[in-house]
Enzyme design. Structure first.
Site, mmCIF file in Angstrom:
data_model
loop_
_atom_site.group_PDB
_atom_site.id
_atom_site.type_symbol
_atom_site.label_atom_id
_atom_site.label_comp_id
_atom_site.label_asym_id
_atom_site.label_seq_id
_atom_site.Cartn_x
_atom_site.Cartn_y
_atom_site.Cartn_z
ATOM 1 N N ASN A 11 0.997 -1.056 0.033
ATOM 2 C CA ASN A 11 0.088 -0.093 0.095
ATOM 3 C C ASN A 11 0.676 1.118 -0.056
ATOM 4 O O ASN A 11 1.551 1.471 1.146
ATOM 5 C CB ASN A 11 -0.812 -0.091 1.146
ATOM 6 C CG ASN A 11 -1.824 1.299 1.358
ATOM 7 O OD1 ASN A 11 -1.691 2.118 0.545
ATOM 8 N ND2 ASN A 11 -2.597 1.246 2.462
ATOM 9 N N LYS A 13 0.112 4.320 -0.177
ATOM 10 C CA LYS A 13 -0.366 5.470 0.310
ATOM 11 C C LYS A 13 -0.406 6.789 -0.643
ATOM 12 O O LYS A 13 -0.226 6.360 -1.594
ATOM 13 C CB LYS A 13 -0.034 5.712 1.711
ATOM 14 C CG LYS A 13 -0.155 4.187 2.692
ATOM 15 C CD LYS A 13 0.216 4.416 4.080
ATOM 16 C CE LYS A 13 -0.202 3.341 4.973
ATOM 17 N NZ LYS A 13 -0.061 3.333 6.254
ATOM 18 N N HIS A 99 -9.652 0.902 5.296
ATOM 19 C CA HIS A 99 -8.446 1.105 5.983
ATOM 20 C C HIS A 99 -8.569 1.970 7.044
ATOM 21 O O HIS A 99 -9.331 3.031 6.761
ATOM 22 C CB HIS A 99 -7.476 1.730 5.150
ATOM 23 C CG HIS A 99 -5.973 1.827 5.486
ATOM 24 N ND1 HIS A 99 -5.636 2.593 6.283
ATOM 25 C CD2 HIS A 99 -4.698 0.860 5.085
ATOM 26 C CE1 HIS A 99 -4.267 2.385 6.712
ATOM 27 N NE2 HIS A 99 -3.809 1.240 5.900
ATOM 28 N N GLU A 101 -6.760 4.668 8.189
ATOM 29 C CA GLU A 101 -6.672 6.136 7.873
ATOM 30 C C GLU A 101 -7.771 6.515 7.181
ATOM 31 O O GLU A 101 -8.022 7.946 7.431
ATOM 32 C CB GLU A 101 -5.357 6.209 6.832
ATOM 33 C CG GLU A 101 -4.116 5.771 7.839
ATOM 34 C CD GLU A 101 -2.846 5.317 6.994
ATOM 35 O OE1 GLU A 101 -2.956 5.349 5.725
ATOM 36 O OE2 GLU A 101 -2.003 4.902 7.730
ATOM 37 N N GLU A 169 -5.403 -5.310 10.715
ATOM 38 C CA GLU A 169 -4.273 -4.145 10.706
ATOM 39 C C GLU A 169 -4.837 -3.272 11.940
ATOM 40 O O GLU A 169 -5.642 -2.381 12.016
ATOM 41 C CB GLU A 169 -4.491 -3.101 9.891
ATOM 42 C CG GLU A 169 -4.054 -3.859 8.584
ATOM 43 C CD GLU A 169 -3.554 -2.502 7.292
ATOM 44 O OE1 GLU A 169 -2.459 -2.932 6.672
ATOM 45 O OE2 GLU A 169 -4.052 -1.450 7.131
ATOM 46 N N GLY A 175 2.416 2.067 11.013
ATOM 47 C CA GLY A 175 3.507 3.388 11.245
ATOM 48 C C GLY A 175 4.060 3.511 12.360
ATOM 49 O O GLY A 175 4.858 4.681 12.576
ATOM 50 N N SER A 210 3.391 -2.179 10.320
ATOM 51 C CA SER A 210 4.935 -1.919 10.492
ATOM 52 C C SER A 210 5.713 -3.477 10.139
ATOM 53 O O SER A 210 6.417 -3.860 10.956
ATOM 54 C CB SER A 210 5.232 -1.934 12.164
ATOM 55 O OG SER A 210 4.672 -0.641 12.521
HETATM 56 P P1 13P Z 1 2.869 0.711 7.786
HETATM 57 O O1 13P Z 1 3.720 -0.807 7.030
HETATM 58 O O2 13P Z 1 3.755 1.784 7.437
HETATM 59 O O3 13P Z 1 2.847 0.155 9.191
HETATM 60 O O4 13P Z 1 1.672 0.606 7.167
HETATM 61 C C1 13P Z 1 0.533 -0.242 7.386
HETATM 62 C C2 13P Z 1 -0.375 -0.236 6.513
HETATM 63 O O5 13P Z 1 -1.311 0.746 6.789
HETATM 64 C C3 13P Z 1 -1.049 -0.983 5.327
HETATM 65 O O6 13P Z 1 -2.084 -0.644 4.960
#
Ligand code: 13P
Length: 248
Positions: A11, A13, A99, A101, A169, A175, A210
């Site tokens: 991803n 982002k 997600h 976010e 997740e 992150g 992570s």
């Molecule tokens: P990170 O791997 O940066 O922690 O993000 C995970 C994520 O949100 C994947 O969708």
């Protein structure tokens, strides 16, 4: 029951411009071409602006393409939005939905997510539906309850199980460099599979939060983990490939 195939998803982002995105996509396509047989599925989900250029760049490669979100309607007066059918049109196989976010920054509810899942499945996409508890929910021992509730409410009535991947997740692990203990990932994945019922046996349940080349081996070693959803480590070709190669 045949073993479920592993799935590794990057991803990106809101990272990547035309040049860097194409370099990354081509680098991955080259690495994949050299790996025979390819015993897992691997996909990248670039930002919407890069969907078409990346699609063209990886055409003919086993590297699969996905989107990071989509609208719940097929078309209409929705300024700034992109429909699932539009992403399918560009060669996408997957779409990430729900997600954290988006749940947090765009106030996406389970109800909205379930409409998006229905629209995306209708457009022929495989939906990667994300669920996960916050730090506060975890410390108050609400993880199982939250996951079951999110999953139930985020799937449409006519959910197509063959077009479903579930991503666990934990919000606090995204992150942050933190991750649950493997036994906790295993137990949440079992909870998810149980909640899906008998048909859930074939559904890939993947972990995100992570994931790095350093910890991917121990995560992917667990039989309850059918793959990983990788954020920041996926925008480095060598790092993402090192994670993918941990699939056995
Ligand atoms: P990170 O791997 O940066 O922690 O993000 C995970 C994520 O949100 C994947 O969708």
């Amino acid at each position: 029951m045949a073993k479920r195939r592993r799935l590794v998803v990057g991803n990106w982002k809101m990272y990547g411009r035309l040049t860097s995105g194409l370099v990354l996509a081509r680098e991955l396509a080259d690495k994949i071409a050299a790996k025979k047989p390819l015993n897992f599925d691997i996909a990248v989900c670039p930002p919407a602006t890069l969907t078409w250029p990346v699609s063209e760049a990886i055409m003919g490669s086993p590297l699969l393409l996905g989107a990071q979100d989509c609208h719940h309607a097929t078309h209409g007066a929705y300024t700034g939005d992109v429909s699932a059918a539009m992403f399918a049109d560009l060669g996408c196989r997957y779409v990430i939905l729900g997600h954290s976010e988006r749940r947090l920054a765009h106030q996406e509810t389970n109800e909205l997510i379930s409409k998006k899942v229905a629209a995306a499945q209708l457009a022929g996409l495989t939906t990667i539906v994300c669920v996960g508890e916050t730090e506060e929910q975890r410390t108050s021992a609400k993880t199982v309850e939250v996951i079951e509730q999110q999953l139930r409410a985020s799937l449409p009535e006519k959910n197509q199980i063959a077009q479903l991947v579930v991503a666990y997740e934990p919000v606090w692990a995204i992150g942050s460099g933190q991750q649950p203990e493997i036994k906790d990932i295993e137990s949440v994945h079992q909870t998810i599979r149980k909640a899906l019922g008998a048909a859930g046996e074939a559904v890939q349940v993947i972990y995100g939060g992570s994931v790095t080349p350093q910890n991917a081996g121990s995560i992917l070693e667990n039989q309850e983990v059918d793959g990983v959803l990788v954020g920041s480590a996926s925008i480095n070709g060598d790092g993402f490939w090192a994670i993918a190669e941990k699939c056995r």
